[in-house]
Design a protein around this motif. Structure first.
Motif, short mmCIF file in Angstrom:
data_model
loop_
_atom_site.label_atom_id
_atom_site.label_comp_id
_atom_site.label_asym_id
_atom_site.label_seq_id
_atom_site.Cartn_x
_atom_site.Cartn_y
_atom_site.Cartn_z
N SER A 63 65.19 27.62 34.64
CA SER A 63 64.65 27.54 35.99
C SER A 63 63.13 27.53 35.96
O SER A 63 62.52 27.97 34.99
CB SER A 63 65.17 28.68 36.86
OG SER A 63 64.88 29.90 36.24
N ASN A 82 61.22 17.62 40.45
CA ASN A 82 62.64 17.95 40.67
C ASN A 82 63.56 17.04 39.87
O ASN A 82 64.59 17.47 39.38
CB ASN A 82 62.98 17.82 42.17
CG ASN A 82 62.32 18.91 43.01
OD1 ASN A 82 61.93 19.94 42.49
ND2 ASN A 82 62.17 18.65 44.30
N ALA A 110 63.63 18.22 36.38
CA ALA A 110 64.39 19.47 36.34
C ALA A 110 65.89 19.17 36.38
O ALA A 110 66.68 19.72 35.59
CB ALA A 110 64.00 20.37 37.50
N ASP A 111 66.26 18.30 37.28
CA ASP A 111 67.67 17.95 37.45
C ASP A 111 68.25 17.32 36.19
O ASP A 111 69.39 17.60 35.82
CB ASP A 111 67.77 16.97 38.64
CG ASP A 111 69.08 17.11 39.37
OD1 ASP A 111 69.60 18.24 39.44
OD2 ASP A 111 69.60 16.09 39.84
N ARG A 144 69.36 19.99 34.08
CA ARG A 144 70.21 20.97 34.78
C ARG A 144 69.47 22.27 35.08
O ARG A 144 70.03 23.35 35.07
CB ARG A 144 71.47 21.27 33.96
CG ARG A 144 72.33 20.03 33.82
CD ARG A 144 73.60 20.31 33.08
NE ARG A 144 74.28 19.05 32.77
CZ ARG A 144 75.25 18.93 31.88
NH1 ARG A 144 75.68 19.97 31.23
NH2 ARG A 144 75.80 17.76 31.65
N MET A 145 68.18 22.12 35.30
CA MET A 145 67.37 23.27 35.67
C MET A 145 67.36 23.45 37.19
O MET A 145 67.48 22.48 37.93
CB MET A 145 65.91 23.04 35.28
CG MET A 145 65.63 22.99 33.82
SD MET A 145 63.87 22.65 33.62
CE MET A 145 63.14 24.16 34.28
N ALA A 146 67.11 24.67 37.61
CA ALA A 146 66.88 24.96 39.01
C ALA A 146 65.37 25.11 39.24
O ALA A 146 64.66 25.60 38.37
CB ALA A 146 67.58 26.25 39.41
N VAL A 147 64.91 24.64 40.39
CA VAL A 147 63.55 24.98 40.83
C VAL A 147 63.73 26.02 41.93
O VAL A 147 64.37 25.74 42.96
CB VAL A 147 62.79 23.75 41.33
CG1 VAL A 147 61.38 24.13 41.77
CG2 VAL A 147 62.73 22.69 40.22
N PRO A 163 66.30 21.33 43.07
CA PRO A 163 67.61 21.41 42.42
C PRO A 163 67.99 22.85 42.10
O PRO A 163 67.14 23.68 41.82
CB PRO A 163 67.40 20.60 41.13
CG PRO A 163 65.94 20.60 40.88
CD PRO A 163 65.27 20.71 42.21
N ALA A 164 69.28 23.13 42.15
CA ALA A 164 69.80 24.47 41.83
C ALA A 164 70.75 24.35 40.64
O ALA A 164 71.05 23.26 40.17
CB ALA A 164 70.52 25.05 43.03
N ASN A 165 71.16 25.48 40.13
CA ASN A 165 72.21 25.51 39.10
C ASN A 165 72.94 26.84 39.20
O ASN A 165 72.55 27.71 40.00
CB ASN A 165 71.61 25.22 37.70
CG ASN A 165 70.68 26.31 37.19
OD1 ASN A 165 70.74 27.46 37.65
ND2 ASN A 165 69.82 25.97 36.27
#
Lengths: 312, 312
Positions: free
Chosen positions: A83, A107, A110-111, A114-117, B15-17
């Motif tokens: 993250s 973003n 990050a995506d 598979r990271m979260a921001v 983005p989230a995870n």
């Protein structure tokens, strides 16, 4: 006082605690939070308008670079980013659409991993925008690769091609995350670093951490097409080899492995990553310093990667 | 577009995870790394020369503030800070002694809380210095307190005294880390936030997260001596109550607890923290908005904490 002297003075005073596995001086900090198999990686970096990018950069590329720089450091520990937080400093007359586009680029990268921001802060920076990114990741304890550990006789490898990053790669590079994890899972890596200041400069960190030196083969150093084109087109005064040795922001990986594994590393790499070059560029030596060898002889590299002998 | 609108637009796209327990919008991000009893807290913040501090600040205070702002957010989750990274942007003519003194203040605060400072980055910021700090901490899952959760009838508390922080407290405040952990261990807290933008503004975040409103008692709001002195000495046009409601950078905690626990909270607090004031300033209501009550009646607070009715 230059940047490295300042950092040396600052890092002497920094408090530690039992959670610290690796503190200042490696690509990431490594922290033990009590997870059975993993350590936590922690990294921050910033890009400043006019310093790390200018008006020619698409906003999405600025965001890509801001996060990508940290991810390249996570890669250099063979880690996995989890993250990110983004602190942005904005002039009072900022354009919201541009800021949104910068975040879009960030973003998207990050995506891809598979990271979260997970938020951040906005603040005022009257003259110029900056983006300060912090990343948390994790790494399997047995796969974590430090800058230290290089031993005389080790083969030295670099991913990709070097030099001329200013032509565009510095805004669009792919952090070598999957490659680094694959390498660390399959081979006994050591002395890994990401190339942000330039091969000669970053290799020196690995050598200092290991108390060793290096012999590089000129012909083995992977020179990018951009480095050649920039010299040919008079966009840079650096000959291609010098550009590959000294240009910053390649964001490739340099690492060492036992000489006996060198052929296996290269062969397995070709199958795993057929579209990314991997080069064995020389070997670690007991004698300090960096020596560059070609057909005509050997030359010691100056402190800033400058090549003293005449080139054709 | 103001800061809050920009943040709202930016955070929609992030983005989230599966590791994200709490993403953008609380005092810290909360992450699940698979620890049995703890979550990881993650926070960044920055101070910019001329915005968050000026030449009147001692360099040690600048470092104290840069880290302290993040620690106040860790406190607002009832967490424990573990380590920090510091990215510093420096003009080319920076004074190394001053930078070292800033780090000294930062390191001292870190040391007080048994935190490690595990490195960071230096970069160029031509016009003015900035310090961007990232902090990792942890929190027991059952003690983690979010901004959300406030319920009608809950008592609202604030630590310390409010307003007039510019007189000096903004550079020397003590993040309420021990207090928050103690509170979360002993009482069912909810709706906690640190006061950085001002009581009225920060309370609104808690109310929005809970879908509730608040009734405050004017006489219960703890007004700092600095807020009174600044008005008396014509250093601020704000009457003391207005300063306590709207001045930023108090770095105190606001939290809610069931009304039935209010007396117990206040009594136990006096024993545990005899030197820090704790005030019950009102209660949560089902009706949205913030209403301020005194002997003469009730007034709804404007969007920026402005008090419409005439004061004596």
């Amino acid at each position: 006082m230059d940047e490295f002297e300042l950092i040396a003075r600052l890092t002497q005073q920094m408090p530690a605690n039992p959670a610290v596995i690796v503190g200042p001086g490696d690509d990431c900090a490594v922290l033990d939070f009590g997870l059975p198999q993993h350590w936590i990686l922690f990294k921050t970096d910033a890009v400043v308008e006019g310093i790390h990018y200018d008006d020619r950069a698409a906003p999405e590329q600025i965001g890509h670079k801001a996060l990508g720089r940290c991810l390249s450091d996570i890669a250099a520990m063979a880690g996995e980013p989890t993250s990110a937080l983004v602190t942005v400093g904005l002039p009072r007359d900022y354009r919201p659409e541009r800021v949104e586009a910068i975040y879009r680029g960030l973003n998207r990268l990050a995506d891809q991993h598979r990271m979260a921001v997970v938020g951040g802060e906005t603040t005022t920076s009257p003259e110029r925008t900056f983006f300060s990114v912090a990343v948390i990741g994790k790494v399997k304890k047995e796969h974590c690769v430090l800058r230290s550990g290089a031993r005389p006789g080790d083969a030295i490898f670099v991913t990709g091609e070097l030099g001329g990053s200013l032509a565009g790669k510095h805004l669009s590079f792919a952090p070598r995350l999957a490659e680094a994890r694959w390498l660390a899972e399959h081979f006994p890596l050591r002395g890994m670093i990401d190339l942000s200041d330039g091969l000669a400069s970053d290799l020196r960190h690995v050598l200092r951490c290991g108390g060793v030196g290096a012999e590089l083969l000129s012909d083995a150093i992977p020179i990018s097409r951009a480095a050649k084109a920039r010299y040919r087109d008079h966009l840079s005064p650096k000959r291609p080899l010098e550009a590959a040795l000294t240009d910053g922001e390649d964001f490739e990986l340099l690492f060492c492995a036992p000489a006996g594994d060198a052929v296996a590393v290269l062969d397995a790499w070709k199958v795993a990553f057929p579209r990314v070059r991997l080069s064995c560029i020389g070997k670690i030596s007991a004698e300090p310093g960096i020596r560059l060898r070609d057909r005509r002889g050997q030359e010691t590299l100056g402190a800033h990667g400058y090549i003293h002998f005449a080139q054709p």
